[in-house]
Write a protein that holds these residues in place. Structure first.
Motif, short mmCIF file in Angstrom:
data_model
loop_
_atom_site.label_atom_id
_atom_site.label_comp_id
_atom_site.label_asym_id
_atom_site.label_seq_id
_atom_site.Cartn_x
_atom_site.Cartn_y
_atom_site.Cartn_z
N GLU A 48 5.42 -10.72 -0.77
CA GLU A 48 4.30 -10.74 0.17
C GLU A 48 4.20 -9.44 0.97
N LEU A 49 5.38 -8.91 1.34
CA LEU A 49 5.39 -7.72 2.21
C LEU A 49 5.19 -6.41 1.44
N LEU A 50 5.99 -6.21 0.39
CA LEU A 50 5.99 -4.89 -0.26
C LEU A 50 4.66 -4.51 -0.92
N PRO A 51 3.98 -5.42 -1.66
CA PRO A 51 2.70 -4.98 -2.25
C PRO A 51 1.69 -4.52 -1.20
N ARG A 52 1.70 -5.19 -0.03
CA ARG A 52 0.78 -4.76 1.03
C ARG A 52 1.18 -3.38 1.55
N ALA A 53 2.48 -3.22 1.83
CA ALA A 53 2.95 -1.92 2.34
C ALA A 53 2.72 -0.82 1.29
N LEU A 54 2.97 -1.14 0.01
CA LEU A 54 2.81 -0.12 -1.04
C LEU A 54 1.35 0.23 -1.29
N TYR A 55 0.44 -0.70 -0.99
CA TYR A 55 -0.98 -0.39 -1.13
C TYR A 55 -1.34 0.77 -0.19
N TRP A 56 -1.01 0.63 1.10
CA TRP A 56 -1.34 1.67 2.09
C TRP A 56 -0.55 2.93 1.82
N PHE A 57 0.68 2.75 1.34
CA PHE A 57 1.58 3.89 1.05
C PHE A 57 0.99 4.78 -0.05
N ARG A 58 0.59 4.15 -1.18
CA ARG A 58 0.15 5.00 -2.30
C ARG A 58 -1.24 5.56 -2.08
N TRP A 59 -2.14 4.80 -1.40
CA TRP A 59 -3.46 5.35 -1.14
C TRP A 59 -3.41 6.37 0.00
N GLY A 60 -2.48 6.17 0.93
CA GLY A 60 -2.25 7.20 1.97
C GLY A 60 -1.83 8.50 1.31
N ALA A 62 -2.41 9.48 -1.81
CA ALA A 62 -3.51 10.05 -2.60
C ALA A 62 -4.50 10.79 -1.70
N TRP A 63 -4.90 10.13 -0.58
CA TRP A 63 -5.91 10.76 0.29
C TRP A 63 -5.34 11.94 1.06
N THR A 64 -4.04 11.90 1.39
CA THR A 64 -3.45 13.08 2.05
C THR A 64 -3.52 14.27 1.11
N TRP A 65 -3.18 14.03 -0.16
CA TRP A 65 -3.18 15.12 -1.14
C TRP A 65 -4.60 15.64 -1.37
N VAL A 66 -5.55 14.71 -1.58
CA VAL A 66 -6.94 15.13 -1.86
C VAL A 66 -7.52 15.91 -0.68
N THR A 67 -7.34 15.39 0.55
CA THR A 67 -7.91 16.09 1.71
C THR A 67 -7.16 17.40 1.96
N GLY A 68 -5.85 17.43 1.63
CA GLY A 68 -5.08 18.68 1.76
C GLY A 68 -5.63 19.75 0.81
N VAL A 69 -5.94 19.34 -0.43
CA VAL A 69 -6.48 20.31 -1.40
C VAL A 69 -7.88 20.77 -0.97
N LEU A 70 -8.66 19.84 -0.38
CA LEU A 70 -9.99 20.24 0.13
C LEU A 70 -9.83 21.27 1.25
N LEU A 71 -8.82 21.07 2.11
CA LEU A 71 -8.56 22.06 3.17
C LEU A 71 -8.15 23.40 2.57
N LEU A 72 -7.33 23.34 1.52
CA LEU A 72 -6.93 24.60 0.84
C LEU A 72 -8.18 25.33 0.35
N LEU A 73 -9.10 24.55 -0.25
CA LEU A 73 -10.30 25.16 -0.82
C LEU A 73 -11.16 25.82 0.26
N ILE A 74 -11.37 25.10 1.39
CA ILE A 74 -12.31 25.69 2.35
C ILE A 74 -11.63 26.66 3.32
N VAL A 165 5.37 9.20 -5.53
CA VAL A 165 4.79 7.91 -5.12
C VAL A 165 4.07 7.26 -6.30
N TRP A 166 3.18 8.04 -6.95
CA TRP A 166 2.30 7.45 -7.96
C TRP A 166 2.95 7.28 -9.33
#
Ligand code: HEM
Length: 253
Positions: A48-60, A62-74, A165-166
């Motif tokens: 009950e606990l880990l799948p919920r925590a891992l959902y936020w963990f892995r999407w966190g 992914a979005w940190t990486w994607v927004t980081g690369v967008l910052l690199l670009l601009i 993570v992924w």
């Protein structure tokens, strides 16, 4: 562009907090708490606990990486923050492209290293020497300007962490959690792989955060010195070691 940069920076930090906050929950709280549960509690709590925590963990992650690369670009690739305009050798040379490849493909060297060399201390020592080489390369082969050299070391670390993570932790947990739910012993190799890569991420995270905020301290840090970030990495590893030590001593009521 300024507004877009503010938006990406804001999203990047929110996603980063979600990701790294959960990483520290797993490593400093859950690792000490989980062994206190009996088999029945584990069967109930973990699925009950880990799948919920891992959902936020892995999407966190992914979005940190994607927004980081967008910052690199601009910030770096679009606004030319990559190179010192007074350095006649600096620009999009073969050396600069080679160091970009090191930043984004270094993750595969890391993964192969830790798959092949089973002695962790030897693997860490080799990894550290490669990091020193990469820092020398950012400055002398890539001719990256100071702010770019620091953030590309952070990007190298962050890419390794998001990959872990992924492609290492989440696939292992997708097998470990159902086994626990069915009351079976999970595959020991998967448990050890997920635990080790999570520990690597914790050790990488503290130096990474230095690289992310260093733009504010550029005036007080040695510029263009290949040894400077490796020294910060060693200090960061010392901090993580002390945090783990403290985490093992914090008790429940
Ligand atoms: C996953 C790979 C990552 C990449 C590619 C990345 C990339 C970047 C870039 C390009 C910047 C702008 C730096 C500058 O303007 O000089 C930045 C800023 C920042 N990053 Fe990351 N980052 C990553 C991971 C993280 C993580 C895990 C955290 C932890 C919370 C984090 C926290 C920050 C913060 C706080 C800033 C703002 C620095 C400032 O404006 O003062 N980053 N990142």
């Amino acid at each position: 562009m300024e507004d877009l940069q503010a938006l990406f920076r804001w999203s990047h930090i929110i996603a980063g907090i979600i990701w790294i906050g959960l990483l520290y929950f797993f490593n400093f709280v859950n690792s000490a708490f989980a062994p206190t549960m009996d088999a029945d509690s584990k069967k109930k709590v973990i699925p009950e606990l880990l799948p919920r925590a891992l959902y936020w963990f892995r999407w966190g992650a992914a979005w940190t990486w994607v927004t980081g690369v967008l910052l690199l670009l601009i910030v770096f690739y679009h606004q030319q923050q990559m190179f010192d305009p007074n350095n006649p050798d600096a620009g999009w040379t073969t050396g600069a492209f080679a160091m970009l490849a090191v930043t984004f493909l270094g993750v595969f060297v890391y993964d192969t290293l830790f798959n092949m060399v089973k002695n962790t201390q030897v693997a860490v020592a080799i990894g550290f020497i490669l990091l020193v080489g990469a820092n020398y390369g950012f400055i002398h082969w890539g001719n990256f300007e100071y702010r770019a050299f620091v953030i590309h070391t952070g990007t190298l670390f962050g890419t390794i962490m998001a990959f872990n993570v992924w492609f290492r932790i989440w696939p292992a947990q997708q097998k470990i959690i159902p086994a626990i739910k069915e009351g079976k012993a999970p595959d020991a190799d998967l448990v050890s792989l997920a635990g080790l890569r999570s520990k690597h991420n914790t050790y990488l995270s503290v130096p990474l955060i230095w690289t992310m905020i260093n733009v504010h301290h550029a005036g007080t840090t040695p510029q263009n010195e290949w040894w400077y970030l490796p020294v910060i990495v060693l200090i960061g590893w010392g901090v993580v070691y002390l945090l783990y030590k403290k985490a093992s001593k914090v008790k429940g009521f």
